[in-house]
Scaffold this motif. Sequence first.
Motif, PDB file in Angstrom:
ATOM      1  N   ARG A 149      -0.929   4.164  -2.239  1.00 21.98           N
ATOM      2  CA  ARG A 149      -1.863   4.328  -1.736  1.00 21.98           C
ATOM      3  C   ARG A 149      -1.743   5.250  -0.541  1.00 21.98           C
ATOM      4  O   ARG A 149      -1.994   6.519  -0.413  1.00 21.98           O
ATOM      5  CB  ARG A 149      -2.970   3.433  -1.327  1.00 21.98           C
ATOM      6  CG  ARG A 149      -3.582   2.840  -2.503  1.00 21.98           C
ATOM      7  CD  ARG A 149      -4.338   1.586  -2.398  1.00 21.98           C
ATOM      8  NE  ARG A 149      -5.175   1.138  -3.624  1.00 21.98           N
ATOM      9  CZ  ARG A 149      -4.651  -0.014  -4.059  1.00 21.98           C
ATOM     10  NH1 ARG A 149      -3.609  -0.513  -3.579  1.00 21.98           N
ATOM     11  NH2 ARG A 149      -5.262  -0.288  -5.343  1.00 21.98           N
ATOM     12  N   THR A 199      -8.006   0.126  -7.737  1.00 18.55           N
ATOM     13  CA  THR A 199      -8.330   0.042  -6.550  1.00 18.55           C
ATOM     14  C   THR A 199      -8.184  -1.484  -6.123  1.00 18.55           C
ATOM     15  O   THR A 199      -7.818  -2.204  -6.847  1.00 18.55           O
ATOM     16  CB  THR A 199      -9.845   0.618  -6.344  1.00 18.55           C
ATOM     17  OG1 THR A 199     -10.765  -0.145  -7.206  1.00 18.55           O
ATOM     18  CG2 THR A 199     -10.159   2.019  -6.915  1.00 18.55           C
ATOM     19  N   ASP A 208       0.951  -1.063   0.182  1.00 21.94           N
ATOM     20  CA  ASP A 208      -0.166  -0.010  -0.033  1.00 21.94           C
ATOM     21  C   ASP A 208       0.856   1.294  -0.075  1.00 21.94           C
ATOM     22  O   ASP A 208       0.328   2.366   0.464  1.00 21.94           O
ATOM     23  CB  ASP A 208      -0.772   0.026   1.174  1.00 21.94           C
ATOM     24  CG  ASP A 208      -2.143  -1.007   1.142  1.00 21.94           C
ATOM     25  OD1 ASP A 208      -2.464  -1.133  -0.015  1.00 21.94           O
ATOM     26  OD2 ASP A 208      -2.266  -1.734   2.095  1.00 21.94           O
ATOM     27  N   ASN A 252      -4.279   2.954  -7.179  1.00 26.39           N
ATOM     28  CA  ASN A 252      -2.728   3.082  -6.982  1.00 26.39           C
ATOM     29  C   ASN A 252      -1.862   3.514  -8.289  1.00 26.39           C
ATOM     30  O   ASN A 252      -2.550   4.111  -9.106  1.00 26.39           O
ATOM     31  CB  ASN A 252      -2.277   1.384  -7.058  1.00 26.39           C
ATOM     32  CG  ASN A 252      -2.669   0.538  -8.076  1.00 26.39           C
ATOM     33  OD1 ASN A 252      -2.916   0.969  -9.319  1.00 26.39           O
ATOM     34  ND2 ASN A 252      -2.669  -0.941  -7.943  1.00 26.39           N
TER      35      ASN A 252
END
Length: 162
Positions: A17, A109, A14, A104
């Motif tokens: 993000r 998503t 992640d 991203n």
Amino acid sequence: MARYTFFSFHHQLDNWRAGQVRNSWVTQDRIDAGFWDAAEWEAVKKRDTATIHKWIDDQMKGTSVTVVLIGSETSTREHVGYEVSQSHNLKKGVLGIYIHNVKNKEGMTDTKGSNPFNNWSVPQDGQKVSLATLYPTYDWVSDNGRANIGDWIEAAAKKAGR
């Protein structure tokens, strides 16, 4: 009031993000912790658990709030678990923000992950209480995180008496 905030997240999956959330936070003239360059994290994560925990503790020093950025696998990450436990034990303000709907670098998503606060319970008034009942979660996209993150962090700090 400016808050020195620690961000906890699954670094490998992640990072992009989380960077979107971080960039929103620091452009509002705020201070963050828990973000480091990939090379530094790669070097640290090869060490033993005690060394990694000490390094995390050093990153958390001086912070009043921990924000757990929740992606599809965040709740299963050992170091996120340590960061949540430490934050609770140190009586920091804590909140979670779901980031699965943040695109991203490929514009994709992800699936919504489990609430990591469900992994722990603490004694309260003679009963075990899930941290999920103590700490709020928000969705970065549907709850307009860009506009509201400051209020969420301030509310968590005040709830913790900081």
